[in-house]
Design an enzyme around this catalytic site. Structure first.
Site, PDB file in Angstrom:
ATOM      1  N   ARG A   1       0.726  -1.258  -0.042  1.00 58.90           N
ATOM      2  CA  ARG A   1      -0.120  -0.066  -0.013  1.00 58.90           C
ATOM      3  C   ARG A   1       0.938   1.072  -0.100  1.00 58.90           C
ATOM      4  NH1 ARG A   1      -4.440   0.566   4.723  1.00 58.90           N
ATOM      5  NH2 ARG A   1      -2.579   0.467   6.023  1.00 58.90           N
TER       6      ARG A   1
ATOM      7  N   THR B   1      -1.041   7.553  -1.151  1.00 61.51           N
ATOM      8  CA  THR B   1      -2.111   7.433  -1.735  1.00 61.51           C
ATOM      9  C   THR B   1      -3.152   6.416  -1.102  1.00 61.51           C
ATOM     10  OG1 THR B   1      -1.376   5.919  -3.155  1.00 61.51           O
ATOM     11  CG2 THR B   1      -1.058   8.242  -3.902  1.00 61.51           C
TER      12      THR B   1
ATOM     13  N   ASP C   1      -0.283  -3.656  12.577  1.00 58.82           N
ATOM     14  CA  ASP C   1       0.209  -3.974  11.458  1.00 58.82           C
ATOM     15  C   ASP C   1       0.436  -5.575  11.380  1.00 58.82           C
ATOM     16  OD1 ASP C   1       2.180  -4.709   9.006  1.00 58.82           O
ATOM     17  OD2 ASP C   1       1.864  -2.855   8.558  1.00 58.82           O
TER      18      ASP C   1
ATOM     19  N   ASP D   1       4.067  -6.854  10.467  1.00 56.39           N
ATOM     20  CA  ASP D   1       4.947  -6.622  11.343  1.00 56.39           C
ATOM     21  C   ASP D   1       4.990  -7.489  12.342  1.00 56.39           C
ATOM     22  OD1 ASP D   1       5.959  -4.669   9.690  1.00 56.39           O
ATOM     23  OD2 ASP D   1       5.343  -2.829  10.793  1.00 56.39           O
TER      24      ASP D   1
END
Length: 209
Positions: free
Chosen positions: A104, A108, A200, A203
């Site tokens: 990602r 944006t 996340d 992660d």
């Protein structure tokens, strides 16, 4: 619009609570994601077709039902989706595994493809797309589009946690794709993370920051 199935089995919900906990380290996190994926796979595959067979037992003939040979494909969205693969292939060892690499863009929030390798007979398989988080929905929408462009037809999306925004995005772009999730959370924050979510997923799976 596509159907959304929330898998609220007590074991799934219990393990998901531990996965969410900030104190859960990478080793336990990986093990729990694997276990949740295995449990969720029971519901995702519930509609697999069966056929009547006769099986000879040590005592006599049993009239049984077995899966009628439908092929399965498992397609994780890299990298976090990798954490969900093993749970499914434990149940369905003959499943073929494809990979779609997306990240990602931090500015944006749109998905960018960097890798796509899918089974050559993808059009013959029931496909399960894997990603722990359905946040903005951009990655899932893009991944499903790539799969359809390669000939995939029967597609389901399996995630641990979904945001309403992500569900809406998938339903708008791919109304034929069923969504399976263990939880629907409140919303996205300004950075595109699910609230309260679990942080996340990549992660936390791999111990990176």
């Amino acid at each position: 619009m596509s159907k959304v199935h929330v898998i609220d089995h007590p074991l799934v919900q219990h393990k998901l609570a531990i996965v969410r906990d900030v104190r859960t380290g990478p080793k336990e996190f990986r093990e729990l994601v694997d276990e949740i994926a295995l449990l969720m796979a029971y519901e995702v595959t519930r509609d697999m077709a069966l056929e009547d067979v006769e099986v000879e037992t040590p005592i006599g003939i049993a009239h049984c039902r077995m899966i009628s040979g439908k092929k399965i494909g498992v397609i994780p969205i890299l990298r976090a989706g990798l954490g969900m693969v093993n749970g499914i292939v434990q149940l369905i060892p003959t499943a073929k595994v494809g990979h779609i690499g997306l990240y990602r863009d931090p500015e944006t929030l749109q998905p960018v493809e960097y890798y796509c390798k899918l089974p050559t007979d993808i059009h013959e398989r029931d496909l399960i797309v894997l990603d722990p988080m359905l946040a903005t929905g951009g990655s899932a929408v893009a991944a499903i589009r790539f799969i359809k462009e390669k000939g995939g037809k029967n597609i389901k999306l399996m995630v641990l946690i979904a945001a309403p925004e992500g569900i809406a995005a998938v339903q708008a772009a791919h109304p034929d794709v069923e969504i399976f999730t263990a939880a629907i959370d409140e919303r996205l924050n300004d950075h595109g993370y699910i609230v309260p979510g679990l942080g996340d997923a990549g992660d936390r799976l791999f111990g990176t920051k």
